[in-house]
Write a protein that holds these residues in place. Structure first.
Motif, short mmCIF file in Angstrom:
data_model
loop_
_atom_site.label_atom_id
_atom_site.label_comp_id
_atom_site.label_asym_id
_atom_site.label_seq_id
_atom_site.Cartn_x
_atom_site.Cartn_y
_atom_site.Cartn_z
N ASN A 22 10.11 55.08 46.31
CA ASN A 22 10.04 54.62 47.70
C ASN A 22 8.61 54.19 47.99
OD1 ASN A 22 12.75 55.30 48.21
ND2 ASN A 22 12.16 57.43 48.57
N VAL A 23 8.47 53.16 48.80
CA VAL A 23 7.15 52.61 49.11
C VAL A 23 6.86 52.81 50.60
CG1 VAL A 23 5.71 50.55 49.05
CG2 VAL A 23 7.48 50.88 47.31
N LEU A 24 5.72 53.42 50.89
CA LEU A 24 5.24 53.58 52.26
C LEU A 24 3.93 52.82 52.39
CD1 LEU A 24 5.78 57.42 52.74
CD2 LEU A 24 7.23 55.60 53.59
N ILE A 30 -1.17 52.13 50.07
CA ILE A 30 0.25 52.11 49.77
C ILE A 30 0.56 53.39 49.01
CG2 ILE A 30 2.09 50.94 48.52
CD1 ILE A 30 0.57 48.36 48.86
N ILE A 31 1.60 54.09 49.44
CA ILE A 31 2.00 55.33 48.79
C ILE A 31 3.34 55.08 48.10
CG2 ILE A 31 2.61 57.76 49.11
CD1 ILE A 31 0.88 57.67 51.68
N TYR A 32 3.37 55.32 46.80
CA TYR A 32 4.60 55.23 46.02
C TYR A 32 5.11 56.65 45.82
CZ TYR A 32 3.07 50.49 45.12
OH TYR A 32 2.66 49.19 45.27
N GLN A 33 6.31 56.93 46.32
CA GLN A 33 6.90 58.26 46.19
C GLN A 33 7.94 58.22 45.08
OE1 GLN A 33 8.31 58.97 50.18
NE2 GLN A 33 6.43 60.04 50.72
N LEU A 34 7.67 58.92 44.01
CA LEU A 34 8.57 58.97 42.86
C LEU A 34 9.42 60.23 42.96
CD1 LEU A 34 9.47 58.10 39.99
CD2 LEU A 34 7.54 59.44 39.13
N SER A 35 10.74 60.04 42.87
CA SER A 35 11.62 61.21 42.83
C SER A 35 12.53 61.09 41.61
CB SER A 35 12.46 61.31 44.11
OG SER A 35 13.27 60.17 44.28
N VAL A 36 12.71 62.21 40.94
CA VAL A 36 13.55 62.27 39.73
C VAL A 36 14.48 63.47 39.86
CG1 VAL A 36 11.82 61.17 38.25
CG2 VAL A 36 11.84 63.64 38.46
N ASN A 37 15.43 63.56 38.94
CA ASN A 37 16.33 64.70 38.89
C ASN A 37 15.51 65.98 38.69
OD1 ASN A 37 18.23 66.70 37.75
ND2 ASN A 37 19.66 64.99 37.79
N LYS A 38 15.97 67.08 39.26
CA LYS A 38 15.24 68.36 39.14
C LYS A 38 15.01 68.76 37.69
CE LYS A 38 15.34 71.57 42.88
NZ LYS A 38 16.01 72.62 43.59
N GLN A 39 15.98 68.48 36.83
CA GLN A 39 15.86 68.87 35.43
C GLN A 39 14.83 68.03 34.69
OE1 GLN A 39 19.84 68.62 33.92
NE2 GLN A 39 20.52 70.44 35.01
#
Length: 77
Positions: A22-24, A30-39
């Motif tokens: 996600n980009v804010l 500019i903040i790039y928010q990276l999200s991945v699976n918990k595992q």
């Protein structure tokens, strides 16, 4: 830049379909928010944060050549 982050992270994880960036945009950054699976969180962070630091280094280097704004990468669960 979003595609660059996805290109780097997807081969590292077991669940590449769960990778989201996600980009804010704020005034001068500019903040790039990276999200991945918990595992997959441990694989993205790496031992003592080395993988995360390497990803951030590549993102920051690419951002300084392409953008006038400062870029940040946040890794979220």
């Amino acid at each position: 830049m979003k595609e660059l982050i996805e290109t780097i992270v997807k081969p590292l994880v077991d669940y590449p379909d769960d990778v989201q960036v996600n980009v804010l945009e704020e005034d001068n950054r500019i903040i790039y928010q990276l999200s991945v699976n918990k595992q997959d969180m441990g694989k993205v962070i790496g031992k003592q944060g080395r993988v995360a630091k390497a990803i951030r280094t590549v993102v920051y280097a690419a951002a300084t050549t392409n953008l006038q704004q400062k870029a940040f990468l946040e890794i979220k669960e």
